[in-house]
Design an enzyme around this catalytic site. Structure first.
Site, PDB file in Angstrom:
ATOM      1  N   GLU A  82      -8.238  72.571  41.287  1.00 56.60           N
ATOM      2  CA  GLU A  82      -6.849  72.375  41.701  1.00 56.60           C
ATOM      3  C   GLU A  82      -6.803  71.503  42.950  1.00 56.60           C
ATOM      4  O   GLU A  82      -5.839  71.539  43.706  1.00 56.60           O
ATOM      5  CB  GLU A  82      -6.127  73.702  41.917  1.00 56.60           C
ATOM      6  CG  GLU A  82      -6.746  74.643  42.917  1.00 56.60           C
ATOM      7  CD  GLU A  82      -5.914  75.905  43.089  1.00 56.60           C
ATOM      8  OE1 GLU A  82      -4.770  75.808  43.575  1.00 56.60           O
ATOM      9  OE2 GLU A  82      -6.413  76.992  42.730  1.00 56.60           O
ATOM     10  N   CYS A 114      -6.249  78.864  40.278  1.00 51.67           N
ATOM     11  CA  CYS A 114      -7.627  79.372  40.362  1.00 51.67           C
ATOM     12  C   CYS A 114      -8.166  79.875  39.031  1.00 51.67           C
ATOM     13  O   CYS A 114      -9.323  80.297  38.956  1.00 51.67           O
ATOM     14  CB  CYS A 114      -7.695  80.495  41.393  1.00 51.67           C
ATOM     15  SG  CYS A 114      -7.203  79.983  43.054  1.00 51.67           S
ATOM     16  N   TYR A 146      -5.058  75.103  54.112  1.00 50.81           N
ATOM     17  CA  TYR A 146      -3.760  75.721  54.384  1.00 50.81           C
ATOM     18  C   TYR A 146      -3.119  75.252  55.680  1.00 50.81           C
ATOM     19  O   TYR A 146      -1.955  75.532  55.915  1.00 50.81           O
ATOM     20  CB  TYR A 146      -3.896  77.245  54.425  1.00 50.81           C
ATOM     21  CG  TYR A 146      -4.229  77.847  53.088  1.00 50.81           C
ATOM     22  CD1 TYR A 146      -3.268  77.985  52.099  1.00 50.81           C
ATOM     23  CD2 TYR A 146      -5.515  78.261  52.804  1.00 50.81           C
ATOM     24  CE1 TYR A 146      -3.570  78.528  50.870  1.00 50.81           C
ATOM     25  CE2 TYR A 146      -5.837  78.809  51.567  1.00 50.81           C
ATOM     26  CZ  TYR A 146      -4.865  78.941  50.605  1.00 50.81           C
ATOM     27  OH  TYR A 146      -5.171  79.471  49.384  1.00 50.81           O
ATOM     28  N   THR A 155      -8.454  81.978  55.115  1.00 51.19           N
ATOM     29  CA  THR A 155      -8.880  82.030  53.716  1.00 51.19           C
ATOM     30  C   THR A 155      -9.184  80.644  53.152  1.00 51.19           C
ATOM     31  O   THR A 155      -9.093  80.424  51.948  1.00 51.19           O
ATOM     32  CB  THR A 155      -7.826  82.732  52.831  1.00 51.19           C
ATOM     33  OG1 THR A 155      -6.595  81.999  52.873  1.00 51.19           O
ATOM     34  CG2 THR A 155      -7.578  84.142  53.310  1.00 51.19           C
ATOM     35  N   SER A 204       2.057  87.008  46.559  1.00 49.54           N
ATOM     36  CA  SER A 204       0.986  86.605  45.656  1.00 49.54           C
ATOM     37  C   SER A 204       0.014  87.757  45.409  1.00 49.54           C
ATOM     38  O   SER A 204      -0.420  87.987  44.271  1.00 49.54           O
ATOM     39  CB  SER A 204       0.231  85.402  46.232  1.00 49.54           C
ATOM     40  OG  SER A 204      -0.714  84.907  45.296  1.00 49.54           O
ATOM     41  N   HIS A 236     -11.305  87.585  40.861  1.00 49.53           N
ATOM     42  CA  HIS A 236     -10.999  86.400  41.657  1.00 49.53           C
ATOM     43  C   HIS A 236     -10.711  86.874  43.069  1.00 49.53           C
ATOM     44  O   HIS A 236      -9.974  87.850  43.271  1.00 49.53           O
ATOM     45  CB  HIS A 236      -9.782  85.671  41.092  1.00 49.53           C
ATOM     46  CG  HIS A 236      -9.205  84.662  42.043  1.00 49.53           C
ATOM     47  ND1 HIS A 236      -9.938  83.607  42.526  1.00 49.53           N
ATOM     48  CD2 HIS A 236      -7.982  84.571  42.631  1.00 49.53           C
ATOM     49  CE1 HIS A 236      -9.196  82.899  43.364  1.00 49.53           C
ATOM     50  NE2 HIS A 236      -8.003  83.461  43.438  1.00 49.53           N
ATOM     51  N   LYS A 245      -8.542  96.496  46.897  1.00 51.17           N
ATOM     52  CA  LYS A 245      -7.161  96.870  46.564  1.00 51.17           C
ATOM     53  C   LYS A 245      -7.006  97.055  45.054  1.00 51.17           C
ATOM     54  O   LYS A 245      -6.359  98.001  44.590  1.00 51.17           O
ATOM     55  CB  LYS A 245      -6.186  95.799  47.050  1.00 51.17           C
ATOM     56  CG  LYS A 245      -6.095  95.637  48.571  1.00 51.17           C
ATOM     57  CD  LYS A 245      -5.160  94.483  48.928  1.00 51.17           C
ATOM     58  CE  LYS A 245      -5.078  94.244  50.425  1.00 51.17           C
ATOM     59  NZ  LYS A 245      -4.315  95.304  51.113  1.00 51.17           N
ATOM     60  N   ASN A 278     -12.632  80.961  50.408  1.00 48.59           N
ATOM     61  CA  ASN A 278     -11.935  80.793  49.133  1.00 48.59           C
ATOM     62  C   ASN A 278     -12.256  79.427  48.546  1.00 48.59           C
ATOM     63  O   ASN A 278     -12.005  78.401  49.170  1.00 48.59           O
ATOM     64  CB  ASN A 278     -10.426  80.936  49.364  1.00 48.59           C
ATOM     65  CG  ASN A 278      -9.634  80.879  48.066  1.00 48.59           C
ATOM     66  OD1 ASN A 278     -10.184  80.887  46.976  1.00 48.59           O
ATOM     67  ND2 ASN A 278      -8.314  80.842  48.206  1.00 48.59           N
ATOM     68  N   SER A 311      -2.624  81.575  40.376  1.00 48.81           N
ATOM     69  CA  SER A 311      -1.211  81.662  40.738  1.00 48.81           C
ATOM     70  C   SER A 311      -0.374  80.768  39.843  1.00 48.81           C
ATOM     71  O   SER A 311      -0.832  79.759  39.311  1.00 48.81           O
ATOM     72  CB  SER A 311      -1.025  81.270  42.202  1.00 48.81           C
ATOM     73  OG  SER A 311      -1.625  82.217  43.048  1.00 48.81           O
TER      74      SER A 311
END
Length: 391
Positions: A82, A114, A146, A155, A204, A236, A245, A278, A311
């Site tokens: 990407e 991703c 970013y 990240t 996200s 991912h 999480k 990332n 995403s």
């Protein structure tokens, strides 16, 4: 008739030869270090030089694993990214040239945030099932940006992986059981006129976890008992904490013993990610590589559940099976040495590199790699054309 097994026969990995430590970033941004190392789960992030791009990183990853015979046998190159810099000419076409792949090959690029490396691997698998003598080169290469002092700065990262997909693989077989899901979201996107991604971080993460729960539930209905047979569950990872999480959500959906088993493999599955950051399309597979070279509890026949997410949003849940002598097929020493030999950057050097851009107005560029740099690099840009060299 013996069933044809298709999967990953070789894996190559490349990471830029310099990094920024989270201790230095936290000091410069006046943020508690634990927010980065514990809350996000990051220790370092890879920083590419101005003369590195997705092509150089992808070529460096693939060059490690391809023999002269592979280059004659490969008849398809799929490049997942990407971070593309051209809307027409694919990064795969450069790879075909730089690695001197035989001319009668199909080469193209894929995009879906991703997720696209997973689409590439599944497409490669289907192709080899139809053409059992074929070999497919799949490359995942990205640079995550970013913005300085942004919420997503921690990240960032850069790197590439290369996979040789063929019948009767020596490392991993790709199982036939898989399930994908699509729903349009604006959780992370980068319009064509922007060089930095737009992201709604918490939103996200929520979509990621929502997709995971939905896919896991539907997968169990369609393939009862299959996912529970997996020894590890990989994700991912835009940041490594997200895997923890997700596994908490699996409680109540599978047995507690199985969730505990999956959790026990997370540390080894995040070691490389914590050192690199990332890398978008490659983050899931960097975790897979980390597991393969660091986890001493893996055996031939073990299955690994994979949750791929991109995403926008697309996700897929699928299964890999470890093959005999897999640990002899991955050059763990090369990978460990590559990570250990990187140069630490100061904040000043990191910000200087970040703010140095390739020409955006069509002007010329001449790449001048440092003397200790080894690999493919951008040699020059002239008449809007990139030329690559090797040092």
């Amino acid at each position: 008739m013996k069933k044809t097994i298709v999967g990953i026969d070789k894996i190559g990995f490349y990471v830029p030869q310099q990094y920024l430590a989270m201790e230095d970033l936290s000091d410069a941004r006046h943020v508690a270090l634990e927010k980065f190392t514990v809350g996000i789960g990051q220790d370092k992030m890879a920083v590419p030089e101005i003369y590195e791009d997705i092509v150089t990183m992808g070529a460096n990853a693939a060059e490690q694993i391809l023999s002269d015979q592979d280059k004659q046998d490969i008849d398809q190159i799929i490049f997942a990214t990407e971070s593309s810099f051209d809307l027409s000419k694919s990064a795969a076409s450069y790879i075909h040239d730089l690695l001197e792949i035989q001319p009668f090959a199909r080469s193209f690029e894929m995009k879906q945030a991703c997720y696209s490396a997973t689409a590439a691997l599944q497409m490669a698998k289907d192709y080899v099932l139809l053409h059992p003598e074929a070999k497919v080169l799949v490359i995942s290469s990205d640079i995550s940006r970013y913005g300085l002092d942004s919420s997503g700065e921690v990240t960032q990262g850069a790197g590439a992986l290369a996979f040789l997909v063929k019948a009767q693989p020596t490392i991993l077989a790709i199982d036939d059981t898989n399930l994908a899901m699509t729903k349009s979201h604006y959780d992370f996107w980068r319009p064509i006129y922007m060089d930095k991604a737009l992201v709604k971080g918490q939103y996200s993460t929520g979509i990621f976890l929502e997709f995971y729960q939905a896919l896991l539930a539907e997968f169990q209905q369609r393939y009862p008992g299959v996912v529970e047979q997996s020894k590890a569950f990989l994700f991912h990872m835009p940041f490594t904490k997200i895997a923890q999480k997700a596994l908490k959500l699996a409680q109540g959906m599978v047995s507690l013993d199985r969730v505990q088993e999956w959790t026990s493999h997370l540390e080894t599955a995040t070691l490389i990610n914590r050192q690199v950051g990332n890398i978008y399309t490659g983050s899931l597979y960097m975790s897979l590589l980390s597991l393969l070279i660091n986890d001493e509890k893996l055996d031939a026949g073990d299955k690994i559940a994979m949750f791929s997410y991109g995403s926008g949003a697309v996700a897929e849940l699928f299964i890999l099976e470890i093959q005999a002598n897999f640990d002899m097929q991955v050059d763990s020493n090369l990978i460990i040495k590559m990570l250990e030999n990187r140069k630490a950057l100061s904040i000043a050097d990191y910000e200087r590199i970040y703010q140095t851009r390739l020409p955006q107005d069509g002007s010329d560029f001449l790449g001048k790699p440092e003397a200790n740099y080894h690999g493919f690099y951008i040699k020059d840009i002239h008449n809007h054309q990139r030329t690559y060299g090797y040092q």
